[in-house]
Design an enzyme around this catalytic site. Structure first.
Site, short mmCIF file in Angstrom:
data_model
loop_
_atom_site.label_atom_id
_atom_site.label_comp_id
_atom_site.label_asym_id
_atom_site.label_seq_id
_atom_site.Cartn_x
_atom_site.Cartn_y
_atom_site.Cartn_z
CB SER A 120 -0.96 0.00 1.20
OG SER A 120 -0.24 -0.15 2.40
CB THR A 126 19.21 3.15 8.77
OG1 THR A 126 19.67 3.58 10.05
CG2 THR A 126 19.22 4.34 7.81
CD GLU A 143 19.09 2.45 2.58
OE1 GLU A 143 18.45 1.54 2.03
OE2 GLU A 143 19.99 2.23 3.41
#
Length: 182
Positions: free
Chosen positions: A98, A121, A123
Site C-alpha cells: 500500500s 535505517t 532509505e
C-alpha cells in the site's frame, strides 16, 4: 525457511528474538510490521557536489513527528522498533504494498544479518510527482524472518551494530582495520 506468525510469537515470548516496542497487531502471518520512527537523515551538500565513497559523508539529522518527502527526494529514516536477531536468524526488509503504490520506495539494502541489533535505517525515495507526508508511528514496511541452516560462525558485529536513529553511510570505514576484525 520463512517463519510463521506462531513461530515469531514464540521466539518473541521466550526472548530469542527481540523487537521493541511491539504491539500484537504488528505480527502478520509471515512477517512483523515495522513503523516509521521520528528521525531522518539528509545528505548535506558538499562544495564540490560529489560524494566520495572513501570519505565521511555528512548528514543533517532531523527529529520530527511529520516529514514531507518531496518528489524525487531521498532521505534516511529510522524504524521505531529496536530489533535484536539471534545468530541463527536473518531478516529481510520489505516495503508494504500500500505504501509502494504511492510511489514511496523503501529499502535498507533489504537484508538484516544474523546477530544484528539496533533500529533499522531505511532509505526512502519518493518516485511520485506529489509530496508524500511521512508520520512517526505509521506502518511503513515489514520484516520477514528466516532461520539459517546453522548458527552463523561470525554473527554481525559491524559498523552499524547498536545503531539508533537514521544512521548515515559508514562506507568510508570499509578499508579500515578495526579491533573487532582481528
Amino acid at each position: 525457511m520463512v517463519l510463521s506468525d506462531g513461530t515469531i510469537r514464540s521466539l518473541l515470548q521466550n526472548g530469542e528474538l527481540g523487537i521493541s516496542p511491539l504491539t500484537p497487531g504488528q505480527v502478520q502471518p509471515a512477517s512483523v510490521d515495522i513503523r516509521l520512527g521520528d528521525t531522518y537523515g539528509i545528505v548535506e551538500d558538499g562544495s564540490e557536489g560529489v560524494l566520495r565513497l572513501d570519505q565521511r559523508i555528512h548528514y543533517k539529522t532531523i527529529r520530527a513527528e511529520r516529514y514531507l518527502l518531496l518528489p524525487g527526494q531521498f532521505v534516511l529514516a529510522s524504524t521505531m522498533e529496536y530489533v535484536k536477531l539471534p545468530g541463527d536468524m536473518t531478516a529481510f526488509v520489505e516495503g508494504r504494498s500500500s505504501v509502494g503504490r504511492l510511489g514511496l520506495f523503501i529499502q535498507n539494502a533489504g537484508w538484516v544479518d544474523p546477530g544484528f541489533e539496533g533500529e533499522i535505517t531505511l532509505e526512502l525515495f519518493n518516485a511520485n510527482r506529489c509530496a508524500i507526508e511521512l508520520r512517526a508511528g505509521r506502518r511503513i514496511g515489514q520484516l520477514v524472518f528466516a532461520r539459517l541452516d546453522a548458527r552463523a560462525q561470525n554473527a554481525y558485529r559491524g559498523k552499524y551494530q547498536g545503531q539508533r536513529g537514521a544512521t548515515g553511510s559508514r562506507i568510508f570505514l570499509d578499508g579500515e582495520l578495526r579491533l573487532d576484525d582481528i
